[in-house]
Scaffold this motif. Sequence first.
Motif, PDB file in Angstrom:
ATOM      1  N   UNK A   9      24.423  -6.512 -47.359  1.00 16.16           N
ATOM      2  CA  UNK A   9      25.323  -6.590 -46.122  1.00 16.16           C
ATOM      3  C   UNK A   9      25.334  -5.006 -45.436  1.00 16.16           C
ATOM      4  N   UNK A  10      25.783  -4.191 -46.206  1.00 19.19           N
ATOM      5  CA  UNK A  10      25.856  -2.818 -45.635  1.00 19.19           C
ATOM      6  C   UNK A  10      24.611  -2.518 -44.959  1.00 19.19           C
ATOM      7  N   UNK A  17      23.375  -1.529 -36.641  1.00 19.56           N
ATOM      8  CA  UNK A  17      23.902  -0.438 -35.618  1.00 19.56           C
ATOM      9  C   UNK A  17      22.785   0.538 -35.180  1.00 19.56           C
ATOM     10  N   UNK A  18      21.865   1.007 -35.964  1.00 21.26           N
ATOM     11  CA  UNK A  18      20.770   1.862 -35.415  1.00 21.26           C
ATOM     12  C   UNK A  18      20.044   1.316 -34.309  1.00 21.26           C
ATOM     13  N   UNK A  19      19.646   0.113 -34.510  1.00 21.48           N
ATOM     14  CA  UNK A  19      18.844  -0.680 -33.552  1.00 21.48           C
ATOM     15  C   UNK A  19      19.748  -0.773 -32.434  1.00 21.48           C
ATOM     16  N   UNK A  20      20.913  -0.969 -32.590  1.00 24.28           N
ATOM     17  CA  UNK A  20      21.708  -1.130 -31.217  1.00 24.28           C
ATOM     18  C   UNK A  20      21.790   0.389 -30.479  1.00 24.28           C
ATOM     19  N   UNK A  21      21.542   1.305 -31.292  1.00 28.41           N
ATOM     20  CA  UNK A  21      21.508   2.755 -30.587  1.00 28.41           C
ATOM     21  C   UNK A  21      20.257   3.228 -30.350  1.00 28.41           C
TER      22      UNK A  21
END
Length: 124
Positions: A9-10, A17-21
Motif C-alpha cells: 500500500x505504501x 504521489x510521484x505520478x501526480x507530481x
Amino acid sequence: MRVEEAHQAFDQDLADYLEGKGMRPSCKAGCFACCFGWVTLSRLEGEALLPHLTEAQKARLLEEGPRRLALLAQGKDQKDFPSRFFRSRTPCPLLEGGLCGVYPYRPLACRGLLTEGDPCLLYT
C-alpha cells in the motif's frame, strides 16, 4: 493488515504521489546506487524483516552490524557523517548481485530513497 500488505500500500501510494507530481524515478532493478548509505530501521521493521532472512543474510548482518555500530560510535559527532560512510562505498549486507535480497520487505528508509537523476552522480 499484514506487514506485506502495508508495504504494498505504501509503495502504491508513493507511486501515485510521484505520478501526480510528474516525477519518474530513475530507480530500477539492477540500480543499487543508494544501497551504500547508512540505513536505519525501527525495531518493528527489524522484527517484520527477520522471518524473511536467509541464514546467509543473517550471518552477514551479524558480521556487519557490530562494525557499523563501531563506525557510528567513532564518527557520529563529525559533521561529514553519515555522508562519509556513504562515500566509503560499503554495500548493504543484504545487497546480493546488484539486487536487494529482501526487496519486498525492505525498510521504509530504503523505500523512500528515489532519484530522478543519474544515480552515477551520487559518486562524484
